[in-house]
Design a protein around this motif. Sequence first.
Motif, PDB file in Angstrom:
ATOM      1  N   GLN A  33     -12.203 -13.260  -9.732  1.00 16.62           N
ATOM      2  CA  GLN A  33     -10.942 -13.986  -9.864  1.00 16.62           C
ATOM      3  C   GLN A  33      -9.910 -13.144 -10.604  1.00 16.62           C
ATOM      4  O   GLN A  33      -8.748 -13.071 -10.194  1.00 16.62           O
ATOM      5  CB  GLN A  33     -11.159 -15.308 -10.610  1.00 16.62           C
ATOM      6  N   LEU A  36      -8.515 -10.283  -8.394  1.00 11.59           N
ATOM      7  CA  LEU A  36      -7.600 -10.833  -7.401  1.00 11.59           C
ATOM      8  C   LEU A  36      -6.251 -11.191  -8.026  1.00 11.59           C
ATOM      9  O   LEU A  36      -5.190 -10.855  -7.497  1.00 11.59           O
ATOM     10  CB  LEU A  36      -8.223 -12.074  -6.752  1.00 11.59           C
ATOM     11  N   GLU A  39      -4.216  -8.144  -9.228  1.00 12.42           N
ATOM     12  CA  GLU A  39      -3.635  -7.463  -8.066  1.00 12.42           C
ATOM     13  C   GLU A  39      -2.425  -8.239  -7.546  1.00 12.42           C
ATOM     14  O   GLU A  39      -1.395  -7.650  -7.214  1.00 12.42           O
ATOM     15  CB  GLU A  39      -4.677  -7.288  -6.963  1.00 12.42           C
ATOM     16  N   TYR A  40      -2.544  -9.556  -7.488  1.00  8.35           N
ATOM     17  CA  TYR A  40      -1.411 -10.380  -7.052  1.00  8.35           C
ATOM     18  C   TYR A  40      -0.221 -10.193  -8.000  1.00  8.35           C
ATOM     19  O   TYR A  40       0.917 -10.048  -7.562  1.00  8.35           O
ATOM     20  CB  TYR A  40      -1.813 -11.859  -6.995  1.00  8.35           C
ATOM     21  N   GLU A  85      -6.693 -18.636  -8.961  1.00 15.92           N
ATOM     22  CA  GLU A  85      -7.179 -18.307  -7.624  1.00 15.92           C
ATOM     23  C   GLU A  85      -7.005 -19.484  -6.675  1.00 15.92           C
ATOM     24  O   GLU A  85      -6.550 -19.343  -5.561  1.00 15.92           O
ATOM     25  CB  GLU A  85      -8.642 -17.886  -7.679  1.00 15.92           C
TER      26      GLU A  85
END
Length: 91
Positions: A33, A36, A39-40, A85
Amino acid sequence: MSIQSATSKAQSVIYARVSSKEQEKEGYSIPAQLRLLHEYARQSNLNVVREFVDIETAKRTGRQNFDAMLTFFRRTRSCKVLLVEKTDRLY
């Protein structure tokens, strides 16, 4: 906790949660999580100023780090972005 220095980016907070050790083994791990969401944030030009992580069920009230996150938002009016997430991580 991850702190990046960038003054032009909007401030954001990451919240990651798993309900149980079993859920973490099913591919919803905290590290996955966090990867992710970081990176977002990078792709969206967001400055991550705090991370909050809970490994406990939402069935009981009083998740320690969730409550700490709410306190952080109340005290840090300049931060208005929360990254999760899935929205079910919040409830």
